[in-house]
Scaffold this motif. Structure first.
Motif, PDB file in Angstrom:
ATOM      1  N   SER A   1      54.969  35.769  19.583  1.00  0.00           N
ATOM      2  CA  SER A   1      54.835  37.120  19.035  1.00  0.00           C
ATOM      3  C   SER A   1      54.446  38.139  20.112  1.00  0.00           C
ATOM      4  CB  SER A   1      53.774  37.118  17.936  1.00  0.00           C
ATOM      5  OG  SER A   1      52.567  36.653  18.503  1.00  0.00           O
TER       6      SER A   1
ATOM      7  N   TRP B   1      56.018  39.460  22.644  1.00  0.00           N
ATOM      8  CA  TRP B   1      57.001  40.524  22.897  1.00  0.00           C
ATOM      9  C   TRP B   1      56.909  41.609  21.822  1.00  0.00           C
ATOM     10  CZ3 TRP B   1      60.487  41.904  26.646  1.00  0.00           C
ATOM     11  CH2 TRP B   1      61.387  42.923  26.278  1.00  0.00           C
ATOM     12  N   ASP B   2      56.892  41.192  20.554  1.00  0.00           N
ATOM     13  CA  ASP B   2      56.892  42.174  19.457  1.00  0.00           C
ATOM     14  C   ASP B   2      55.636  43.041  19.497  1.00  0.00           C
ATOM     15  OD1 ASP B   2      59.258  41.106  18.679  1.00  0.00           O
ATOM     16  OD2 ASP B   2      58.353  39.750  17.204  1.00  0.00           O
TER      17      ASP B   2
ATOM     18  N   ALA C   1      59.142  49.940  20.505  1.00  0.00           N
ATOM     19  CA  ALA C   1      59.519  49.783  19.090  1.00  0.00           C
ATOM     20  C   ALA C   1      58.933  50.965  18.350  1.00  0.00           C
ATOM     21  CB  ALA C   1      58.936  48.491  18.548  1.00  0.00           C
TER      22      ALA C   1
END
Ligand SMILES: Cc1cc2nc3c(=O)[nH]c(=O)nc-3n(C[C@H](O)[C@H](O)[C@H](O)COP(=O)(O)OP(=O)(O)OC[C@H]3O[C@@H](n4cnc5c(N)ncnc54)[C@H](O)[C@@H]3O)c2cc1C
Length: 464
Positions: free
Chosen positions: A433, A435-436, A460
């Motif tokens: 997780s 990267w997110d 993002a």
């Protein structure tokens, strides 16, 4: 062309010289070629301007200039990026090299260090108090780049990564604000800059924890590199106490004065070791390594910690095909693969470097910082250094083939040892997780991706 933008009202080099005086270097200036040179060779980029800010306020001015002109922004501390990310073609280089102040609080065991310092400069200054913060294996590496990526060095097993000693930082973000970040203030950003590289802003200074590391037992041990010695070296280094960190370079023996002529060109394990503890215990911990074969050279001795950094040669700009990865074991088969590939290379120098991890680094939870490879056991770097650019394809193919044979498909990579290898490889630096979570924080602090000349994480949209 004096203007930095299609709209001459925005900014010109003469305006910049008025604002930053002699700390602006532009094409045509005598200092230009040296100032655009980075550590790695084969990188020949021509920035529109190089600016050396004197303090955080000036850093914020440069960040705003990049935002307003739309020019690409390169951020440079020590200039050792493998991908050449600290110099732009046609853009602005924000060069932190004159921001080198260091305040050591020996009593509290903390230090505030500006990002233009090198690991060697910091280590020498802290060493005067018998104190240290762990960086990497090379004194000329900038504390800016190594800290933001993680920092794996001679104290990694005893004291963890560089980021494990990071208490706070000051960062100029894309909107030109100077933020202080720590575990209480902007904790999301503090998490992200501990491994997430230069994606989130310009770090102007860091606060580190210092630990007592006065004398160590360290230096170089040279052994013949048979598969048995390579495999056993890694096994012994993994079994050793946390005080012992090792970096084993396997390469054809260079014709150095301490290497007897009959070994020149034959594969050797050139091991750099550091035992961060008492002399007698150090000798005991290192004995199993010395016993693996009759050493060709044994230069291990008690030394002051800053001596781990030998002076770097001036004007050394190697060109190489390089691949880095994590691996989980070096069994006999892997050791044979190493010997076979090194012997097959036609490069002027082919080398694999094995760093045994574990210890304090592995005791930090994988999601505590943006460096998530906490449980990986060994870091392996393969490199072919070469002189003739037309040979690049041969050596790139060799490095890629070697890396594939060693990693067996489960690699992952340390962001600071990544070259310009594409987005999928940047993803490998941030598994699970990570990267997110980084992309969301990037979206919060740098939604337009102003800081994009790096191992880039696309922003993002929050709640996207
Ligand atoms: C010879 C050599 C030995 C090395 N040994 C080790 C080692 O033992 N352990 C290890 O962990 N790594 C090691 N490295 C890798 C090193 O950590 C990275 O190359 C690191 O990025 C270099 O930092 P720098 O400041 O010198 O580089 P720079 O090229 O100046 O910076 C690299 C990138 O980091 C970012 N950056 C740098 N400073 C800042 C800042 N102040 N604010 C925001 N972003 C910034 C930018 O994106 C920049 O492009 C080594 C590299 C070399 C060339």
């Amino acid at each position: 062309m004096d203007t930095l933008h299609h709209d001459p009202a925005v900014m010109s080099v003469s305006d910049l010289r008025a604002a930053f005086s002699d700390r602006v270097i532009a094409p045509g200036d005598a200092a230009y070629d040296k100032a655009r040179t980075v550590f790695y060779g084969g990188i020949d980029r021509h920035p529109a301007v190089i600016i050396r800010p004197a303090d955080a306020t000036e850093v914020a001015h440069v960040v705003s200039l990049a935002r307003e002109t739309g020019l690409e922004l390169a951020v440079r501390s020590g200039g050792h990026s493998l991908a050449g990310h600290s110099v732009s073609d046609g853009g602005i280089v924000l060069d932190l090299s004159i921001m080198r102040s260091l305040h050591i609080d020996a009593e509290r065991r903390t230090a505030w260090a500006e990002a233009g310092l090198t690991a060697g400069e910091y280590t020498n200054a802290a060493g005067a108090y018998g104190l240290a913060t762990g960086f990497g294996d090379t004194g000329s590496v900038g504390i800016g780049g190594i800290t933001l990526g993680g920092g794996v060095g001679y104290l990694v097993r005893k004291h963890g990564l560089t980021i494990d000693a990071l208490l706070a930082a000051e960062i100029v973000t894309a909107d030109g604000r100077l933020l202080r970040v720590d575990s209480e203030t902007h904790p999301d950003l503090f998490w992200a800059i501990r491994g997430g590289g230069g994606n989130f802003g310009v770090a102007t200074r860091f606060q580190f924890r210092l630990v007592e590391v006065d004398t160590i037992v360290g230096g170089m041990l040279l052994l013949p590199a048979t598969p048995e010695v390579i495999h056993s070296f890694i096994a012994e280094a993994e079994a050793a106490p946390d005080e012992l960190s090792t970096i084993a370079n396997i390469l054809p023996a260079p014709p150095m004065p301490f290497v007897p002529a009959e070994h020149h060109g034959r594969l050797v394990v050139m091991a750099m070791v550091a035992y961060a503890g008492g002399a007698e215990a150090g000798e005991r911990a290192i004995a199993p390594l010395r016993a693996l074969a009759t050493p060709i050279a044994d230069m291990i001795r008690p030394m002051r910690y800053p001596e781990v950094y030998s002076p770097d040669p001036e004007d050394y700009h190697p060109v190489g095909a390089v691949r880095s990865m994590f691996i989980d074991s070096v069994d006999r088969r892997a050791a044979e693969t190493i010997v076979d590939h090194l012997q097959a290379s036609t490069a002027s120098m082919a080398v694999v470097q094995l760093r045994v991890l574990g210890g304090a680094m592995a005791r930090v939870p994988s999601d505590a910082t943006a460096f998530a490879h906490r449980k990986r056991r060994v870091m392996a770097n393969v490199a072919a250094l070469y002189d003739r650019p037309e040979e690049a394809a041969v050596h790139e193919a060799w490095a890629a083939g070697f890396a594939a044979a060693l990693s067996k498909g489960n690699a992952g990579v340390y962001v600071n040892f990544l070259g310009d290898e594409g987005e999928a490889r940047v993803h490998e630096a941030y598994p699970g997780s990570t990267w997110d979570r980084l992309a969301v924080i990037k979206g919060r602090y740098d939604p337009t991706n102003l800081f994009r000349l790096n191992q880039n994480i696309s922003p993002a949209k929050e709640n996207a």
